[in-house]
Scaffold this active site. Sequence first.
Site, PDB file in Angstrom:
ATOM      1  N   TYR A 136      22.785 -47.896  44.456  1.00 22.32           N
ATOM      2  CA  TYR A 136      23.989 -47.386  45.108  1.00 22.32           C
ATOM      3  C   TYR A 136      24.114 -47.843  46.562  1.00 22.32           C
ATOM      4  CZ  TYR A 136      25.616 -44.026  41.565  1.00 22.32           C
ATOM      5  OH  TYR A 136      26.134 -43.428  40.457  1.00 22.32           O
ATOM      6  N   LYS A 186      12.565 -48.788  34.099  1.00 22.06           N
ATOM      7  CA  LYS A 186      12.831 -49.984  33.286  1.00 22.06           C
ATOM      8  C   LYS A 186      11.862 -51.058  33.767  1.00 22.06           C
ATOM      9  CE  LYS A 186      15.237 -52.283  30.203  1.00 22.06           C
ATOM     10  NZ  LYS A 186      15.286 -51.938  28.761  1.00 22.06           N
ATOM     11  N   ASP A 218      16.309 -46.826  28.394  1.00 19.92           N
ATOM     12  CA  ASP A 218      17.094 -46.959  27.154  1.00 19.92           C
ATOM     13  C   ASP A 218      16.557 -46.025  26.071  1.00 19.92           C
ATOM     14  OD1 ASP A 218      14.789 -48.525  27.094  1.00 19.92           O
ATOM     15  OD2 ASP A 218      15.705 -50.215  26.054  1.00 19.92           O
ATOM     16  N   ASP A 242      22.204 -40.757  37.436  1.00 19.10           N
ATOM     17  CA  ASP A 242      23.654 -40.563  37.297  1.00 19.10           C
ATOM     18  C   ASP A 242      24.025 -40.569  35.816  1.00 19.10           C
ATOM     19  OD1 ASP A 242      26.420 -40.486  38.085  1.00 19.10           O
ATOM     20  OD2 ASP A 242      26.528 -42.614  37.568  1.00 19.10           O
ATOM     21  N   ASP A 246      24.823 -37.030  33.028  1.00 17.14           N
ATOM     22  CA  ASP A 246      26.032 -36.792  32.225  1.00 17.14           C
ATOM     23  C   ASP A 246      25.653 -36.549  30.762  1.00 17.14           C
ATOM     24  OD1 ASP A 246      27.627 -37.267  34.467  1.00 17.14           O
ATOM     25  OD2 ASP A 246      29.101 -38.429  33.345  1.00 17.14           O
TER      26      ASP A 246
END
Length: 352
Positions: A136, A186, A218, A242, A246
């Site tokens: 970000y 990752k 993943d 982020d 959700d």
Amino acid sequence: MPRVLALPGDGIGPEVMAEALEVLARVAPDVESERALIGGAAIDATGEPLPPDTLDRARECGVVLLGAVGGPRWDGQPQDKKPEAGLLGIRKALGLYANLRPATVVPALAASSPLRPEGVRGVDLVVVRELTGGLYYGQPRGRFESEGEAAARNTMVYRESEVRRIARVGFETAARRRGRLTNVHKANVLEVCAFWNEIVEDEARDHPGVSLDHQLVDSMAMVLLRDAAEFDTILCPNLFGDILSDEAAMLTGSLGMLPSASLGEAGRGLFEPVHGSAPDIAGRDRANPLAMILSVAMLLEHALERPEPAARVRAAVDRVLEAGHRTPDLATSGEDPVGTRAMGRLVREALA
Ligand code: IPM
Ligand code: MG
């Protein structure tokens, strides 16, 4: 007298904020709240998504309650003048590096989850998201020219101290809960994640009471759907947090249920729902104010250190849901939904 700066923002932000402030006034009448502009509303009034006056007052108060920012009206703005830049700017300027996003499935809402009720029963997890670094904020960023053609880039970068402080929040959060920390990465592809993991492993030595495991992001997206109840505390870099927050929100039935706390050095914090500004339903008395109201509970607990009124607010929300009241996002077929204002009023009545 404690002061809270309310930043209603855009879309459904002002509607859910109004309900939340009334709840706050009920349970903490001595807290003074004031308002300022952020996001698209601030762009319209001043040309800036985070006007200097808003930032000054946020620094003075130290405690901020935020609705939501953004909307299609401001899509054409350059990146640093978009409503979202106001939110990213205030997080960074206040040093709010630790974002806590708890997701619990209350039994009354198990039927609202898109997953089968037996798949979400007992879900009680918290995403600890790094909030002021990573992809970000990393430099270089933006458009440039590469090999004679247009290109664009962002950079995922973490310094050791940034990883260490969020890892500590992760371990401390897990220690206060069920003692399990899942680190999301990752590292099979990204050097920055391999580096992050080494520091998390190093911090684990100082927290022998917490059991640590690692999940590739993943695979995490998958197992979170399959075995959500297995997870306790989930530690993530900014972007992964982020996305997964959700997903975690949806387990609980609706994005309209999830509060969050963004914490920095002692006493500073910003409290906001995980959901966005939902421009499609703005101004129609359809928004679920519960995530915003539960953000007030997090504010009372984390910034004002008042666990008793925080618990009262949560209990009131539970009672209203148990009584069967549902905003449109939560209503299953056959249920008659209530609006934003009515839901706020029901919660205030349940406080009594
Ligand atoms: C969130 C939101 C923000 C983010 C947006 C609005 C910039 O999605 O708080 O999760 O990406 O952090
Ligand atoms: Mg998000």
